[in-house]
Design a protein around this motif. Structure first.
Motif, PDB file in Angstrom:
ATOM      1  N   ARG A  25      57.796  -5.315 -26.887  1.00 24.38           N
ATOM      2  CA  ARG A  25      59.196  -5.472 -27.297  1.00 24.38           C
ATOM      3  C   ARG A  25      59.407  -6.811 -27.991  1.00 24.38           C
ATOM      4  O   ARG A  25      60.111  -6.899 -28.998  1.00 24.38           O
ATOM      5  N   GLN A  26      58.788  -7.874 -27.471  1.00 21.53           N
ATOM      6  CA  GLN A  26      58.922  -9.191 -28.091  1.00 21.53           C
ATOM      7  C   GLN A  26      58.323  -9.199 -29.486  1.00 21.53           C
ATOM      8  O   GLN A  26      58.904  -9.753 -30.415  1.00 21.53           O
ATOM      9  N   ARG A  27      57.170  -8.570 -29.658  1.00 20.01           N
ATOM     10  CA  ARG A  27      56.571  -8.484 -30.998  1.00 20.01           C
ATOM     11  C   ARG A  27      57.472  -7.690 -31.942  1.00 20.01           C
ATOM     12  O   ARG A  27      57.604  -8.023 -33.119  1.00 20.01           O
ATOM     13  N   GLU A  28      58.104  -6.647 -31.412  1.00 24.29           N
ATOM     14  CA  GLU A  28      59.012  -5.831 -32.215  1.00 24.29           C
ATOM     15  C   GLU A  28      60.218  -6.676 -32.679  1.00 24.29           C
ATOM     16  O   GLU A  28      60.587  -6.646 -33.859  1.00 24.29           O
ATOM     17  N   ILE A  29      60.785  -7.432 -31.776  1.00 24.17           N
ATOM     18  CA  ILE A  29      61.923  -8.295 -32.111  1.00 24.17           C
ATOM     19  C   ILE A  29      61.483  -9.402 -33.058  1.00 24.17           C
ATOM     20  O   ILE A  29      62.180  -9.714 -34.032  1.00 24.17           O
ATOM     21  N   TRP A  30      60.330  -9.987 -32.796  1.00 26.58           N
ATOM     22  CA  TRP A  30      59.772 -11.033 -33.664  1.00 26.58           C
ATOM     23  C   TRP A  30      59.650 -10.505 -35.089  1.00 26.58           C
ATOM     24  O   TRP A  30      60.026 -11.151 -36.060  1.00 26.58           O
ATOM     25  N   ARG A  31      59.118  -9.288 -35.215  1.00 27.95           N
ATOM     26  CA  ARG A  31      58.939  -8.667 -36.525  1.00 27.95           C
ATOM     27  C   ARG A  31      60.286  -8.483 -37.217  1.00 27.95           C
ATOM     28  O   ARG A  31      60.446  -8.777 -38.403  1.00 27.95           O
ATOM     29  N   GLU A  41      72.196  -7.151 -35.379  1.00 30.25           N
ATOM     30  CA  GLU A  41      71.591  -5.949 -35.970  1.00 30.25           C
ATOM     31  C   GLU A  41      70.425  -5.456 -35.116  1.00 30.25           C
ATOM     32  O   GLU A  41      70.272  -4.246 -34.907  1.00 30.25           O
ATOM     33  N   ILE A  42      69.620  -6.389 -34.651  1.00 28.21           N
ATOM     34  CA  ILE A  42      68.484  -6.041 -33.795  1.00 28.21           C
ATOM     35  C   ILE A  42      68.983  -5.402 -32.505  1.00 28.21           C
ATOM     36  O   ILE A  42      68.477  -4.368 -32.067  1.00 28.21           O
ATOM     37  N   ALA A  43      69.998  -6.014 -31.899  1.00 24.39           N
ATOM     38  CA  ALA A  43      70.564  -5.499 -30.645  1.00 24.39           C
ATOM     39  C   ALA A  43      71.080  -4.073 -30.831  1.00 24.39           C
ATOM     40  O   ALA A  43      70.811  -3.196 -29.996  1.00 24.39           O
ATOM     41  N   GLN A  44      71.783  -3.834 -31.914  1.00 21.52           N
ATOM     42  CA  GLN A  44      72.302  -2.492 -32.172  1.00 21.52           C
ATOM     43  C   GLN A  44      71.184  -1.482 -32.393  1.00 21.52           C
ATOM     44  O   GLN A  44      71.224  -0.377 -31.862  1.00 21.52           O
ATOM     45  N   LYS A  45      70.184  -1.878 -33.174  1.00 24.39           N
ATOM     46  CA  LYS A  45      69.072  -0.971 -33.471  1.00 24.39           C
ATOM     47  C   LYS A  45      68.284  -0.607 -32.211  1.00 24.39           C
ATOM     48  O   LYS A  45      67.835   0.530 -32.058  1.00 24.39           O
ATOM     49  N   LEU A  46      68.124  -1.579 -31.303  1.00 25.64           N
ATOM     50  CA  LEU A  46      67.334  -1.346 -30.095  1.00 25.64           C
ATOM     51  C   LEU A  46      68.187  -0.911 -28.904  1.00 25.64           C
ATOM     52  O   LEU A  46      67.657  -0.681 -27.820  1.00 25.64           O
ATOM     53  N   SER A  47      69.490  -0.818 -29.095  1.00 25.39           N
ATOM     54  CA  SER A  47      70.430  -0.437 -28.032  1.00 25.39           C
ATOM     55  C   SER A  47      70.330  -1.363 -26.826  1.00 25.39           C
ATOM     56  O   SER A  47      70.241  -0.918 -25.680  1.00 25.39           O
ATOM     57  N   VAL A  48      70.314  -2.674 -27.118  1.00 26.57           N
ATOM     58  CA  VAL A  48      70.322  -3.691 -26.074  1.00 26.57           C
ATOM     59  C   VAL A  48      71.409  -4.703 -26.418  1.00 26.57           C
ATOM     60  O   VAL A  48      71.986  -4.658 -27.509  1.00 26.57           O
ATOM     61  N   SER A  49      71.679  -5.611 -25.493  1.00 24.47           N
ATOM     62  CA  SER A  49      72.709  -6.617 -25.760  1.00 24.47           C
ATOM     63  C   SER A  49      72.158  -7.738 -26.643  1.00 24.47           C
ATOM     64  O   SER A  49      70.946  -7.956 -26.724  1.00 24.47           O
ATOM     65  N   VAL A  50      73.070  -8.442 -27.271  1.00 25.37           N
ATOM     66  CA  VAL A  50      72.702  -9.600 -28.087  1.00 25.37           C
ATOM     67  C   VAL A  50      72.011 -10.631 -27.200  1.00 25.37           C
ATOM     68  O   VAL A  50      71.033 -11.261 -27.608  1.00 25.37           O
ATOM     69  N   LYS A  51      72.509 -10.799 -25.996  1.00 22.12           N
ATOM     70  CA  LYS A  51      71.922 -11.759 -25.055  1.00 22.12           C
ATOM     71  C   LYS A  51      70.460 -11.406 -24.760  1.00 22.12           C
ATOM     72  O   LYS A  51      69.612 -12.302 -24.664  1.00 22.12           O
TER      73      LYS A  51
END
Length: 88
Positions: A25-31, A41-51
């Motif tokens: 997941r960290q590599r995915e976010i890093w990418r 945008e990342i939070a919305q795409k992954l259905s997680v919170s901004v935090k």
């Protein structure tokens, strides 16, 4: 704030120790960050919170020694997570 020293960055990349502690997941976010996506945008795409995204980014930066988005992007290119011509 100074950017990560390119020599240090190349040493990290050569040893690939920066990749081991990062989860999938960290590599995915890093990418995604390296491709220019904003935290929201990342939070919305992954259905997680901004935090959650911010927490992952803090851990990635701590584990890689990267200090900012530029360092993360450079390291992602060198590590092969993205190519310089790739877009989000």
């Amino acid at each position: 704030m100074k950017s990560l020293n390119p020599i240090v960055l190349k040493a990290l990349v050569a040893s690939q120790t920066y990749m081991r502690p990062c989860t999938k997941r960290q590599r995915e976010i890093w990418r995604m960050v390296a491709l220019g996506m904003r935290t929201i945008e990342i939070a919305q795409k992954l259905s997680v919170s901004v935090k959650t995204v911010e927490t992952h980014l803090a851990k990635i930066k701590g584990r890689t020694g990267c200090r900012n988005t530029s360092d993360l992007t450079r390291a992602a290119i060198i590590a092969g997570l993205i190519t310089p011509t790739q877009t989000a």
